[in-house]
Design a protein around this motif. Structure first.
Motif, short mmCIF file in Angstrom:
data_model
loop_
_atom_site.label_atom_id
_atom_site.label_comp_id
_atom_site.label_asym_id
_atom_site.label_seq_id
_atom_site.Cartn_x
_atom_site.Cartn_y
_atom_site.Cartn_z
N THR A 199 0.85 -1.19 0.00
CA THR A 199 0.00 0.00 0.00
C THR A 199 0.89 1.24 0.00
OG1 THR A 199 -1.74 -1.15 1.21
CG2 THR A 199 -1.79 1.26 1.25
N GLN A 200 0.59 2.16 -0.89
CA GLN A 200 1.41 3.36 -1.07
C GLN A 200 0.57 4.61 -0.79
OE1 GLN A 200 4.90 3.43 -2.82
NE2 GLN A 200 4.72 5.09 -1.37
N ARG A 201 1.10 5.48 0.09
CA ARG A 201 0.42 6.75 0.34
C ARG A 201 1.02 7.82 -0.56
NH1 ARG A 201 0.79 7.24 6.79
NH2 ARG A 201 2.66 6.01 6.37
N ILE A 202 0.15 8.57 -1.27
CA ILE A 202 0.60 9.61 -2.18
C ILE A 202 -0.08 10.93 -1.82
CG2 ILE A 202 0.92 7.94 -4.04
CD1 ILE A 202 -1.67 9.15 -5.28
N PHE A 203 0.47 12.01 -2.40
CA PHE A 203 -0.16 13.33 -2.29
C PHE A 203 -0.73 13.67 -3.67
CE2 PHE A 203 3.44 13.62 0.79
CZ PHE A 203 2.66 13.61 1.95
N ASP A 204 -2.05 13.94 -3.72
CA ASP A 204 -2.65 14.29 -5.00
C ASP A 204 -2.37 15.75 -5.34
OD1 ASP A 204 -4.36 15.81 -3.46
OD2 ASP A 204 -6.11 14.54 -3.77
N SER A 205 -2.96 16.23 -6.43
CA SER A 205 -2.67 17.58 -6.91
C SER A 205 -3.11 18.65 -5.91
CB SER A 205 -3.37 17.81 -8.25
OG SER A 205 -4.78 17.63 -8.11
N GLU A 206 -4.04 18.32 -5.00
CA GLU A 206 -4.49 19.27 -3.99
C GLU A 206 -3.75 19.10 -2.68
OE1 GLU A 206 -8.66 18.74 -3.69
OE2 GLU A 206 -9.10 19.50 -5.71
N GLY A 207 -2.76 18.21 -2.65
CA GLY A 207 -1.98 17.99 -1.44
C GLY A 207 -2.63 17.03 -0.46
N LYS A 208 -3.73 16.40 -0.83
CA LYS A 208 -4.41 15.45 0.06
C LYS A 208 -3.74 14.08 -0.03
CE LYS A 208 -8.93 17.69 -0.39
NZ LYS A 208 -10.35 17.52 -0.80
N THR A 209 -3.79 13.35 1.08
CA THR A 209 -3.20 12.02 1.13
C THR A 209 -4.19 10.98 0.62
OG1 THR A 209 -1.86 12.63 3.04
CG2 THR A 209 -2.16 10.27 2.60
N LYS A 210 -3.69 10.12 -0.26
CA LYS A 210 -4.49 9.03 -0.78
C LYS A 210 -3.73 7.72 -0.58
CE LYS A 210 -7.34 11.22 -4.34
NZ LYS A 210 -7.72 11.20 -5.78
N TYR A 211 -4.49 6.65 -0.45
CA TYR A 211 -3.91 5.32 -0.29
C TYR A 211 -4.12 4.55 -1.61
CZ TYR A 211 -3.63 6.06 4.76
OH TYR A 211 -3.33 6.53 6.01
N LEU A 212 -2.99 4.05 -2.17
CA LEU A 212 -3.06 3.24 -3.39
C LEU A 212 -2.58 1.83 -3.08
CD1 LEU A 212 -1.63 5.65 -6.14
CD2 LEU A 212 -4.01 5.32 -5.44
N LEU A 213 -3.35 0.86 -3.54
CA LEU A 213 -2.93 -0.53 -3.42
C LEU A 213 -2.13 -0.87 -4.68
CD1 LEU A 213 -3.08 -3.24 -1.91
CD2 LEU A 213 -5.15 -3.75 -3.22
N ILE A 214 -0.83 -1.17 -4.49
CA ILE A 214 0.09 -1.37 -5.61
C ILE A 214 0.37 -2.86 -5.80
CG2 ILE A 214 2.35 -0.81 -6.56
CD1 ILE A 214 0.53 1.60 -6.25
#
Length: 871
Positions: free
Chosen positions: A444-459
């Motif tokens: 699971t990877q946490r990223i910052f989207d274009s608005e700076g919000k944290t999202k969780y991606l299952l890789i």
């Protein structure tokens, strides 16, 4: 010896007197004892008288003798004069004879010198040896000794069978030679001889030498070394035999009657040689192609070589497609009198092309379904390449990051890290590490989207391995936005601390990972009760043979980090059935920061994993199909050997944006015309590949079948065929393509060009000249039924070179300022490098655009193609 002279009377008288005097003198000397007394004085007197008389007589007769001697001398002098005249005459004859002999001797000397020179010339240029009647070699010159690698003493004196090939001695030809020599005829022919190190083929002339009595004395052998020609002929014969083994071959007269056909040709049509000789070639052609063949045949009879693919009707109840080459055989006056046809059965390839087209149609539909399914599931595709420093994102990944789809994704380097949560960058570091292994990744990877919000991606990712050394050079995989699920799990985690009867499984372990408590949800998911797991590590109980070691390792690393983490793992129910869980583990510390416990919350995600696995398999199947489509598309492009056969100095830069390309190039040779075509179809990837396949077939039909050879007319017919094939009058679709068409005539040394949104750049006399094509493409938005294009003609010289390209090269963003490459920069490259070989120029064009794109951190935005050819 001279005979004595006859005595005259006076001579007799003189002799008598002399004799008498001598007698009387003797008597006087004897005295009286002989004469008696008184006779001595008488004798003396007589002696005195006789002496006087003798003196007188002697004086007289000496005069007579002198006269006789003078007369005799005169006679002899006359005889001597006559003999001198005879000798003088004979001397003149001898002198003339000597001069004639001297001339003849000089002529013989010159003839001998000329003959000696000829013999020396023969010895230098030909192999010569002599063989006696017993078969022994009695003489051999240096030429034959050098070729056979023998010393003179190794050959002279030996029997000729020492160097004769056994097969020759056993052959009928040997018997013919013997008969010829015995008949005083001689022999000339080819013979294989055994040299010291290798076999040598000689063209021999055997000449019998006879004695004056016409008896055979010896044989002189003159030989030429024809080994190279013989081997070449053997090679040619082998090639012809090989062609006959793998190609159907037939011979015709100019009317089309069969003269001969090999077994492969007869087998293709199911005829015997006797049966097929009763037919003409045109009876074997499919009716749809008969008119075309008649036209082609007329051109062949005019002396042109023709090659093409034609349907030969039904053979053995199946369509028979042949790739044919027709070669006219000409007499010494250059007039064709026979036609030879080589044919290869391409029925399977034609059938495969149809299957490929059907497969591409299905693939296109499947790709659309996959995109739709991925959009529904929120599943994105991505790829990282550490060698080319490229990143590819599907539209769904852009959506997950909240980015505009036209924005190039970040490169797989440190720049990528700025979009990751600092605590989750370890996986990316591992992926880019030189020590990375070839294991699949699941995290699971946490990223910052274009608005700076944290999202969780299952890789989920699989490594891309180098074909050379099997090292990891990148990854391709999927990503799924599980932000909402993760947030829900986090909330449940917080609630689990106070609620034990949650539907999720809750497990509490001590700092060493030993179970101290589980809730009912855990028992419901796993089948294990608290008594079953108390004081044990959950992994020992729940994990099984199909549990991924990478997931186990990720779980252990997460526990060791003493930070909250979330992962997925395959576990096993107590009854042996496997299931998937998403587990969130949170460490609990006391007020001193000492680890006390771990709280884990498990969510059964088996159904979701099945759905993800199904989508993954679909995605893999589609990617495999696209890779297969790429191989098919590459097979339709001209080979490097085909280009270099006619253009020894040329290059092709071909860089598809995706796996398959909308750009393609086309090359064909028909008679004296060489066709070089660049094409840029609408779109790229699979849609572009569909259009490229369609364009390839249309060009084959227009040029190869309809025999339209003028560039502007070719473009016009391609335009009409595209509109017809895509039914653009009814459905109003806008697919089309841009074309650049070059036709080179080898006889006239001219180049004709026409372009539909494609330009031609050529170099002559150190001048770089650009010819702009018309600013209208073919098909698509161009709705006119008949399109007119400008055509340009260039007279070629020995140093002419030209370039064709699609717009992908010029439109590529890159450089430090992120601008397009542009046509002016492209033209400057040609001006700077056109003196180099085309191979070197091709490398420069390839490396330049790659550096241009990577320097600005941009992805390739379109298919790229550049052709360069030096005449």
């Amino acid at each position: 010896m001279p005979l004595p002279k006859v005595l005259s009377s006076s001579n007799y008288f003189r002799l008598a007197c002399q004799a008498g005097l001598i007698v009387i003198l003797l008597l006087c000397i004897a005295g009286e004892s002989v004469l008696g007394k008184g006779m001595l004085p008488v004798a003396c007197g007589v002696l005195a008288i006789l002496s006087f008389v003798f003196v007188l007589f002697q004086s007289k007769h000496e005069k007579n003798d002198l006269a006789e001697e003078q007369l005799e001398l005169a006679t002899k002098a006359q005889e001597l004069l006559e003999k001198a005249e005879q000798i003088k005459s004979m001397d003149e004859v001898m002198r003339l004879t000597f001069e004639d002999l001297q001339q003849k001797q000089d002529h013989l000397a010159r003839s001998e010198k000329s003959l000696k020179g000829r013999i020396e010339a023969i010895n230098r240029t030909m192999c010569v040896c002599e063989i006696d009647l017993k078969g022994r070699i009695v003489e051999a010159n240096n030429a034959i000794l050098q070729i056979l690698k023998y010393e003179r003493e190794e050959l002279v004196g030996k029997h000729y069978t020492q160097i004769a090939d056994k097969s020759f001695l056993d052959s009928d030809i040997y018997e013919v030679i013997l008969i010829s020599l015995e008949s005083q005829i001689g022999y000339s022919g080819d013979v294989k001889v055994l040299g010291k190190d290798a076999e040598v083929w000689f063209n021999l002339t055997l000449t019998p030498i006879f004695t004056a009595h016409e008896r055979l004395e010896r044989v002189v052998v003159l030989a030429n070394d024809i080994s190279i020609a013989k081997r070449r002929n053997i090679e040619y014969e082998a090639r012809i035999k090989a062609i006959s083994q793998f190609s159907a071959v037939a011979e015709f007269d100019l009317v089309g009657h069969f003269l001969h056909a090999n077994e492969l040709f007869l087998d293709l049509f199911g005829y015997t040689l006797t049966q097929i000789r009763k037919k003409t070639y045109f009876e074997l052609i499919d009716l749809a192609h008969e008119q075309t063949i008649q036209t082609v045949w007329a051109r062949i009879c005019d002396g042109n070589y023709i090659e093409g693919e034609y349907l030969h009707g039904q053979a053995r109840n199946q369509e028979l497609w042949l790739n044919c080459s027709y070669t006219p055989i000409k007499d010494t006056n250059g007039t064709p009198f026979k036609i030879i046809m080589l044919a290869t059965d391409i029925s399977k390839r034609k059938k495969a092309q149809k299957i490929t087209q059907d497969t591409l149609d299905i693939l296109r539909e499947t790709e659309a379904e996959l995109l739709e399914a991925q959009e529904i599931a929120g599943l994105g595709n991505w790829e990282l390449n550490f060698i080319t420093q490229e990143t590819k994102w599907s539209p769904q990944v852009y959506k997950q990051f909240g980015w505009n789809i036209n924005t190039p994704p970040p490169l797989p380097n440190e720049d990528y890290m700025q979009f990751l949560h600092p605590d989750d960058s370890a996986h990316m570091v591992k992926m880019m590490s030189s020590k990375r292994d070839a294991a699949a990744l699941d995290f699971t990877q946490r990223i910052f989207d274009s608005e700076g919000k944290t999202k969780y991606l299952l890789i989920r990712a699989k490594p891309i391995l180098s074909a050379k050394n099997k090292k990891v050079i990148g990854y391709h995989g999927t990503s799924l936005d599980i932000t909402e699920i993760t947030k829900s799990n986090q909330k449940l985690t917080q609630l689990s601390l106070v609620a034990s009867k949650t539907s999720n499984g809750v497990i509490i372990a001590d700092s060493k990972g030993m179970v101290i408590w589980i809730n009912e949800g855990f028992t419901r998911i796993t089948g294990y009760t608290l008594e079953d797991v108390m004081g044990k590590k959950p992994g020992y109980i729940l994990q099984g043979e199909q549990t991924d070691p990478a997931h186990i390792n990720a779980l252990r690393q997460g526990l060791a980090s003493q930070k909250s983490f979330q992962t997925e793992i395959l576990n096993y129910h107590k009854n042996g059935v496997s299931y998937w869980v998403d587990i969130l583990i949170t460490p609990i510390f006391d007020e001193n920061g000492v680890l006390q416990q771990y709280i884990g919350i498990e969510t059964d995600i088996t159904e979701r994993k099945k759905y993800e696995l199904q989508i993954r398999h679909q995605n893999e199947d589609i990617m495999a199909s696209i890779e297969y489509a790429k191989r098919i598309q590459m097979a339709t492009l001209p080979t490097k050997d085909a280009f270099q056969e006619h253009f020894t100095d040329s290059f092709v830069v071909y860089m598809p944006k995706d796996v398959v390309s909308g750009d393609f190039y086309w090359f064909e040779v028909i008679g004296e015309n060489l066709f070089v075509i660049s094409a840029d179809c609408t779109g790229h990837g699979v849609p572009g590949a569909f259009m490229s396949m369609l364009g390839n077939e249309i060009l084959h039909e227009v040029i190869g079948i309809r025999e339209i050879y003028t560039p502007k007319e070719i473009i016009s017919h391609v335009h009409l065929n595209i509109r017809k094939a895509l039914k653009q009058n009814e459905n109003k679709n806008h697919e089309g393509m841009d074309l650049g068409i070059v036709v080179i005539n080898k006889n006239t040394q001219t180049l004709e060009f026409a372009g539909a949104k494609h330009d031609l750049i050529y170099v002559q006399n150190e001048q770089v000249i650009e010819i702009r094509g018309n600013r209208k493409g073919v098909g698509g938005y161009e709705i006119e039924k008949i399109m007119d294009y400008d055509q340009h003609t260039i007279q070629l010289d020995d140093n002419t070179s030209f370039y064709l390209h699609s717009d992908g090269y010029l439109d590529q963003f890159g450089g430090k300022q992120g601008k397009k490459f542009m046509a002016s920069r492209f033209k400057q490259m040609i001006e700077h490098h056109h003196t180099l070989s085309m191979t070197s120029q091709g490398e420069i064009f390839h490396d330049t655009i790659l550096q241009w794109r990577t320097e600005g951190g941009y992805n390739q935005i379109d298919d790229i193609m550049v052709l360069g050819i030096k005449i």
